[in-house]
Write a protein that holds these residues in place. Sequence first.
Motif, PDB file in Angstrom:
ATOM      1  N   GLN A  48      14.334  26.068  42.077  1.00 60.38           N
ATOM      2  CA  GLN A  48      15.106  27.714  41.207  1.00 60.38           C
ATOM      3  C   GLN A  48      16.107  26.820  40.682  1.00 60.38           C
ATOM      4  N   ARG A  49      17.080  26.576  42.314  1.00 60.82           N
ATOM      5  CA  ARG A  49      18.313  26.069  41.608  1.00 60.82           C
ATOM      6  C   ARG A  49      18.940  25.253  40.436  1.00 60.82           C
ATOM      7  N   LEU A  50      17.995  24.258  40.570  1.00 63.67           N
ATOM      8  CA  LEU A  50      18.538  23.368  39.728  1.00 63.67           C
ATOM      9  C   LEU A  50      17.937  23.680  38.452  1.00 63.67           C
ATOM     10  N   LEU A  51      17.272  24.144  38.368  1.00 64.14           N
ATOM     11  CA  LEU A  51      16.548  24.897  36.941  1.00 64.14           C
ATOM     12  C   LEU A  51      16.681  26.314  36.388  1.00 64.14           C
ATOM     13  N   SER A  52      17.798  26.843  37.024  1.00 66.06           N
ATOM     14  CA  SER A  52      18.637  28.230  36.916  1.00 66.06           C
ATOM     15  C   SER A  52      19.002  28.097  35.356  1.00 66.06           C
ATOM     16  N   PRO A  53      19.135  29.078  34.672  1.00 67.56           N
ATOM     17  CA  PRO A  53      18.697  29.374  33.323  1.00 67.56           C
ATOM     18  C   PRO A  53      20.314  28.684  33.249  1.00 67.56           C
ATOM     19  N   SER A  54      21.383  29.014  34.121  1.00 66.95           N
ATOM     20  CA  SER A  54      22.952  28.603  33.540  1.00 66.95           C
ATOM     21  C   SER A  54      22.770  27.202  33.800  1.00 66.95           C
ATOM     22  N   ASN A  55      22.400  26.786  34.637  1.00 65.90           N
ATOM     23  CA  ASN A  55      22.116  25.065  34.929  1.00 65.90           C
ATOM     24  C   ASN A  55      21.880  24.327  33.738  1.00 65.90           C
ATOM     25  N   LEU A  56      20.278  24.485  33.302  1.00 64.78           N
ATOM     26  CA  LEU A  56      19.751  24.330  32.349  1.00 64.78           C
ATOM     27  C   LEU A  56      20.753  24.253  30.913  1.00 64.78           C
ATOM     28  N   ALA A  57      21.554  26.188  30.302  1.00 64.18           N
ATOM     29  CA  ALA A  57      21.803  25.823  29.349  1.00 64.18           C
ATOM     30  C   ALA A  57      23.259  25.005  29.861  1.00 64.18           C
ATOM     31  N   LEU A  58      23.903  24.777  30.950  1.00 58.38           N
ATOM     32  CA  LEU A  58      24.865  24.217  30.462  1.00 58.38           C
ATOM     33  C   LEU A  58      24.748  22.243  30.362  1.00 58.38           C
ATOM     34  N   LEU A  59      23.450  22.549  30.908  1.00 58.45           N
ATOM     35  CA  LEU A  59      22.973  20.586  30.782  1.00 58.45           C
ATOM     36  C   LEU A  59      22.650  20.442  29.464  1.00 58.45           C
ATOM     37  N   ARG A  60      22.366  21.572  28.974  1.00 59.82           N
ATOM     38  CA  ARG A  60      22.129  21.025  28.051  1.00 59.82           C
ATOM     39  C   ARG A  60      22.863  20.849  25.967  1.00 59.82           C
ATOM     40  N   ALA A  61      24.136  22.208  26.879  1.00 63.55           N
ATOM     41  CA  ALA A  61      25.460  22.079  25.827  1.00 63.55           C
ATOM     42  C   ALA A  61      25.933  20.709  26.369  1.00 63.55           C
ATOM     43  N   ILE A  62      26.261  20.691  27.422  1.00 67.59           N
ATOM     44  CA  ILE A  62      27.109  19.337  27.746  1.00 67.59           C
ATOM     45  C   ILE A  62      26.139  18.174  26.945  1.00 67.59           C
ATOM     46  N   ARG A  63      24.675  18.133  27.211  1.00 65.97           N
ATOM     47  CA  ARG A  63      24.046  17.004  26.586  1.00 65.97           C
ATOM     48  C   ARG A  63      23.836  16.585  24.583  1.00 65.97           C
ATOM     49  N   HIS A  64      24.151  17.662  24.508  1.00 69.32           N
ATOM     50  CA  HIS A  64      24.004  18.063  22.411  1.00 69.32           C
ATOM     51  C   HIS A  64      26.079  18.444  22.629  1.00 69.32           C
ATOM     52  N   HIS A  65      27.142  18.776  23.654  1.00 72.25           N
ATOM     53  CA  HIS A  65      28.043  18.750  22.817  1.00 72.25           C
ATOM     54  C   HIS A  65      29.167  17.437  23.011  1.00 72.25           C
ATOM     55  N   GLU A  66      28.699  17.065  24.152  1.00 69.87           N
ATOM     56  CA  GLU A  66      29.662  16.153  24.714  1.00 69.87           C
ATOM     57  C   GLU A  66      31.149  17.055  25.100  1.00 69.87           C
ATOM     58  N   PRO A  67      31.050  17.939  25.909  1.00 71.42           N
ATOM     59  CA  PRO A  67      33.078  17.912  25.736  1.00 71.42           C
ATOM     60  C   PRO A  67      33.602  16.990  26.604  1.00 71.42           C
ATOM     61  N   GLU A  68      34.609  17.343  26.771  1.00 68.18           N
ATOM     62  CA  GLU A  68      36.505  16.051  26.935  1.00 68.18           C
ATOM     63  C   GLU A  68      36.249  16.579  28.360  1.00 68.18           C
ATOM     64  N   SER A  69      36.088  17.761  29.240  1.00 70.05           N
ATOM     65  CA  SER A  69      36.013  18.224  29.974  1.00 70.05           C
ATOM     66  C   SER A  69      35.189  18.973  30.819  1.00 70.05           C
ATOM     67  N   MET A  70      35.422  19.917  32.164  1.00 70.72           N
ATOM     68  CA  MET A  70      34.926  20.529  32.664  1.00 70.72           C
ATOM     69  C   MET A  70      34.931  21.810  32.170  1.00 70.72           C
ATOM     70  N   ARG A  71      36.473  21.858  31.649  1.00 71.70           N
ATOM     71  CA  ARG A  71      37.099  23.088  30.843  1.00 71.70           C
ATOM     72  C   ARG A  71      36.266  23.438  29.362  1.00 71.70           C
ATOM     73  N   GLY A  72      35.636  22.264  28.982  1.00 74.18           N
ATOM     74  CA  GLY A  72      35.580  22.610  27.822  1.00 74.18           C
ATOM     75  C   GLY A  72      34.238  22.582  27.596  1.00 74.18           C
ATOM     76  N   ALA A  73      33.199  22.311  29.100  1.00 71.78           N
ATOM     77  CA  ALA A  73      32.199  22.421  29.150  1.00 71.78           C
ATOM     78  C   ALA A  73      31.453  23.866  29.461  1.00 71.78           C
ATOM     79  N   ALA A  74      32.536  24.798  30.154  1.00 72.10           N
ATOM     80  CA  ALA A  74      32.583  26.060  31.013  1.00 72.10           C
ATOM     81  C   ALA A  74      32.579  26.862  28.789  1.00 72.10           C
ATOM     82  N   ASP A  75      33.595  26.195  28.375  1.00 69.26           N
ATOM     83  CA  ASP A  75      34.396  27.271  26.615  1.00 69.26           C
ATOM     84  C   ASP A  75      32.647  26.854  25.927  1.00 69.26           C
ATOM     85  N   LEU A  76      31.551  25.645  26.016  1.00 73.94           N
ATOM     86  CA  LEU A  76      31.121  26.094  25.593  1.00 73.94           C
ATOM     87  C   LEU A  76      30.002  27.074  26.096  1.00 73.94           C
TER      88      LEU A  76
END
Length: 131
Positions: A48-76
């Motif tokens: 349940q923790r792995l598949l939380s809505p916030s983790n899934l949104a984060l994984l999808r954002a990283i996969r599609h936008h390829e941020p340069e940093s953790m901060r960039g991922a947070a901004d996404l």
Amino acid sequence: MTENQTLEVRLDSDEQHSELLEDIRALERGEEVDERHVLVLDNEKELQRLLSPSNLALLRAIRHHEPESMRGAADLVGRDFKEVHRNLTELDALNVIDLQEDGRSKRPVVRFDEIDIELSLDADDADAATV
């Protein structure tokens, strides 16, 4: 990532252990074994923790936008950096993402394009009833 990669997620089971033993025996006999990426979790709360809505949104954002940093991922995802840092560190520990060092920052990279989940409804696990 050039080739599609699938992560298999399973809860700890006797079947998983027997498959692993069979793969080890096959390797010892010199046989080829299909490469699989399997994440075995101890209980449904971890799933349940792995598949939380916030983790899934984060994984999808990283996969599609390829941020340069953790901060960039947070901004996404429009979330607090400290929360995202904690989530990314957990996902890295599970080998769902890689945190690649790039100077002073760490670049998150999603290792898989798909997650398959195997979940038995016949589980006698006490954790299953508490989720």
